[in-house]
Design an enzyme around this catalytic site. Sequence first.
Site, short mmCIF file in Angstrom:
data_model
loop_
_atom_site.label_atom_id
_atom_site.label_comp_id
_atom_site.label_asym_id
_atom_site.label_seq_id
_atom_site.Cartn_x
_atom_site.Cartn_y
_atom_site.Cartn_z
N HIS A 45 0.86 -1.19 0.00
CA HIS A 45 0.00 0.00 0.00
C HIS A 45 0.89 1.23 0.00
O HIS A 45 2.12 1.11 0.00
CB HIS A 45 -0.99 -0.02 1.17
CG HIS A 45 -0.39 -0.10 2.54
ND1 HIS A 45 0.51 0.84 3.03
CD2 HIS A 45 -0.54 -1.02 3.54
CE1 HIS A 45 0.85 0.52 4.26
NE2 HIS A 45 0.24 -0.62 4.59
N HIS A 87 3.95 1.52 2.47
CA HIS A 87 5.20 0.84 2.10
C HIS A 87 5.91 1.65 1.01
O HIS A 87 7.13 1.84 1.04
CB HIS A 87 4.91 -0.56 1.55
CG HIS A 87 4.13 -1.44 2.49
ND1 HIS A 87 2.87 -1.88 2.19
CD2 HIS A 87 4.45 -1.92 3.71
CE1 HIS A 87 2.43 -2.63 3.21
NE2 HIS A 87 3.36 -2.67 4.14
N CYS A 107 1.90 -10.82 19.25
CA CYS A 107 1.10 -10.24 18.15
C CYS A 107 1.64 -10.81 16.85
O CYS A 107 2.79 -10.57 16.51
CB CYS A 107 1.17 -8.71 18.13
SG CYS A 107 0.43 -8.04 16.61
N CYS A 143 2.76 -8.16 14.20
CA CYS A 143 4.10 -7.60 14.45
C CYS A 143 5.17 -8.67 14.45
O CYS A 143 6.34 -8.37 14.33
CB CYS A 143 4.20 -6.94 15.82
SG CYS A 143 3.21 -5.49 16.09
N CYS A 182 -2.66 -5.28 20.85
CA CYS A 182 -1.37 -4.83 20.35
C CYS A 182 -1.39 -3.31 20.16
O CYS A 182 -2.32 -2.78 19.56
CB CYS A 182 -1.08 -5.51 19.00
SG CYS A 182 0.18 -4.65 18.05
N HIS A 218 -1.24 -2.61 16.12
CA HIS A 218 -2.31 -3.07 15.24
C HIS A 218 -3.71 -3.02 15.86
O HIS A 218 -4.70 -3.22 15.17
CB HIS A 218 -2.03 -4.50 14.76
CG HIS A 218 -0.83 -4.58 13.86
ND1 HIS A 218 0.44 -4.82 14.35
CD2 HIS A 218 -0.69 -4.39 12.53
CE1 HIS A 218 1.30 -4.80 13.33
NE2 HIS A 218 0.65 -4.54 12.23
N LYS A 237 -2.72 5.55 11.35
CA LYS A 237 -1.71 4.90 10.54
C LYS A 237 -2.41 4.02 9.51
O LYS A 237 -3.23 3.18 9.85
CB LYS A 237 -0.81 4.03 11.41
CG LYS A 237 0.26 3.32 10.58
CD LYS A 237 1.11 2.37 11.40
CE LYS A 237 2.15 1.72 10.50
NZ LYS A 237 2.40 0.33 10.80
N LYS A 262 -2.99 -2.33 6.18
CA LYS A 262 -3.86 -3.37 5.61
C LYS A 262 -4.65 -4.05 6.73
O LYS A 262 -5.81 -4.37 6.57
CB LYS A 262 -3.00 -4.41 4.88
CG LYS A 262 -2.83 -4.06 3.40
CD LYS A 262 -4.03 -4.50 2.57
CE LYS A 262 -4.37 -3.58 1.43
NZ LYS A 262 -3.63 -3.75 0.22
N1 MSP Z 1 9.07 -7.41 7.50
C1 MSP Z 1 9.20 -6.38 8.47
C2 MSP Z 1 10.47 -5.58 8.24
C3 MSP Z 1 11.73 -6.39 8.32
S1 MSP Z 1 13.12 -5.40 7.97
C4 MSP Z 1 14.41 -6.35 8.40
C5 MSP Z 1 8.02 -5.43 8.34
N2 MSP Z 1 7.38 -5.44 7.17
S2 MSP Z 1 6.12 -4.54 6.80
O1 MSP Z 1 5.66 -5.04 5.53
O2 MSP Z 1 5.17 -4.51 7.87
O3 MSP Z 1 6.68 -3.10 6.55
C6 MSP Z 1 6.84 -2.16 7.59
C7 MSP Z 1 7.38 -0.90 6.98
O4 MSP Z 1 6.54 -0.46 5.89
C8 MSP Z 1 7.45 0.30 7.90
O5 MSP Z 1 8.58 0.32 8.72
C9 MSP Z 1 7.49 1.41 6.87
O6 MSP Z 1 8.75 1.46 6.28
C10 MSP Z 1 6.47 0.93 5.86
N3 MSP Z 1 5.12 1.33 6.23
C11 MSP Z 1 4.04 0.51 6.41
N4 MSP Z 1 2.96 1.26 6.70
C12 MSP Z 1 3.30 2.56 6.73
C13 MSP Z 1 2.61 3.75 7.01
N5 MSP Z 1 1.31 3.79 7.25
N6 MSP Z 1 3.34 4.89 7.03
C14 MSP Z 1 4.69 4.91 6.79
N7 MSP Z 1 5.35 3.80 6.53
C15 MSP Z 1 4.68 2.62 6.45
O7 MSP Z 1 7.75 -4.70 9.27
#
Ligand code: MSP
Length: 511
Positions: free
Chosen positions: A19, A22, A129, A132, A146, A149, A297, A300
Amino acid sequence: MKDTFYVTTPIYYPNDVPHIGHAYTSVAADIIARYHRLRGERVFHLTGTDEHGLKLQRAAEAAGVDPRTWVDRMEPRWREVWSRLDIAYDDYIRTTEPRHEAAVAQLLQAVYENGRDDIYPGIYEGLYCVSCELYYGESDLEGGNCPIHGRPVELLREENYFFRLSAYRDRLLEHYEHHPEAVQPEVRRNEVLSVIRGGLQDFSISRTSFHWGIPLPWDPRHVCYVWFDALTNYITAAGYGSDPERFGRMWPADVHLMAKDILRQHAVYWPAMLMAAGVEPARQVWAHGYLLVGGEKMSKTKLTGIHPFELIDHFGVDSYRYYFMREIQFGQDGNFSWESMVERHNADLANGLGNLLSRVLAMLAASFEGRVPPPDGTGAEGDLPAVAADVLGRYEGHFGRMELSSAVGAAWDLVGRVNQYLVEREPWKVARDPARQEEAGAVLYAAAEALRILAVLISPVMPGAAARVWEQLGIAAPLGAQRLPEAAAWGGLAPGTVTRRGEALFPRIDA
Ligand code: MSP
């Protein structure tokens, strides 16, 4: 010897599609990487997918397929987004690749054998969780859920191996004292320091309750905990355990970029894991804020995810990249709204840069057969060279401090000044007077030269739009060969260059 600027994004969970949250991180990392390439540095930009763990296994179960089939199906859905977003990563790592499994086994073994019993067996019971992939203490929870989430946690009990994080408190504090830049921005640094000072608990680094993971080399009944596995990706791709020469050129990483949700894993677990294995920690962990939708925030899990294609299809990729970098102060939380995106697009891009380019090229076509006239040597360019130099200085300063929104804003100061300059000098009127052709030409030279500099400055942010400006200006030397700061020095545009008016850079969008 280290010779490469190494920037990483988190590796994302492919339990679902990306989304715009990311994409926010990935666009920022790409802009940072492109900026360093523009400065002539050797750059390595790493991204990828985090494909093990309970969350992935459950997503696969829900879809009625095995985890391997699921990640193979989902991973291309991430790459297709990065490709349309012009994300020029240098390597894409999947944690299910053999090179990564080998690196994780090596790191685990190195810690296991470090002679300090940093890995030991035990029984773990705690509140977990799955979203997470993290255990929480009772006091961390919000209303029993959590804190990230807002979902119920689960009580898990299993035989685990633990990592002796508690033994690293002092070394971590010392590390951060000597390297204040190692966690940024400042509020995140303070957060991390207070977590470490508050005392660290050992964490479990293996699981026996499910099998979708990398087996521990000394006890394959256990699979490696997904965070221990995932963090290791940053050294896998740099050649840890497989290519020492390459590892020396790449490591330590210059910036691990992410949002603040995974700061603790990156700024507490990760450096301690590396210290335990005798590897230097990364130079910097940089945690930006959250992209919010309606004040929350976007995620998904909470069903507020917007797929990047929904916006790219409407606004185009350059406008997309520009909007998120310009609108949200990098480091702070920021709201996304359709209305503000339309407004930025029309004001800054269609009316700002786009209109500037089309006016200048139209006047060149009308009065000079599209050829760039010479500067006249009488100072017709006014303060534009000084403004451009000032903008470059601020732009570089902001990039150096990771103030991405301000860096982009600095370039727009030049857009604004050139537009104003044209209003003041009225070249369309001057050009009608046969006795003032040279002056009209010099004014248009200055405006076109400012556009050339702007193309260079915006190229990390909007590589596509920068290339189109460059092409319409008719410059023969490739944009990709331009290097800062020389390429932004005044006077680089050669008189006689044949400009090529093209389609509108940014067509206006109806609200
Ligand atoms: N797989 C772990 C990361 C492992 S790194 C060794 C993870 N993945 S995740 O798919 O949940 O991605 C988290 C990251 O996605 C956040 O740290 C950020 O970089 C990005 N984001 C996800 N949602 C976001 C927002 N709503 N706003 C800003 N960044 C966002 O955690």
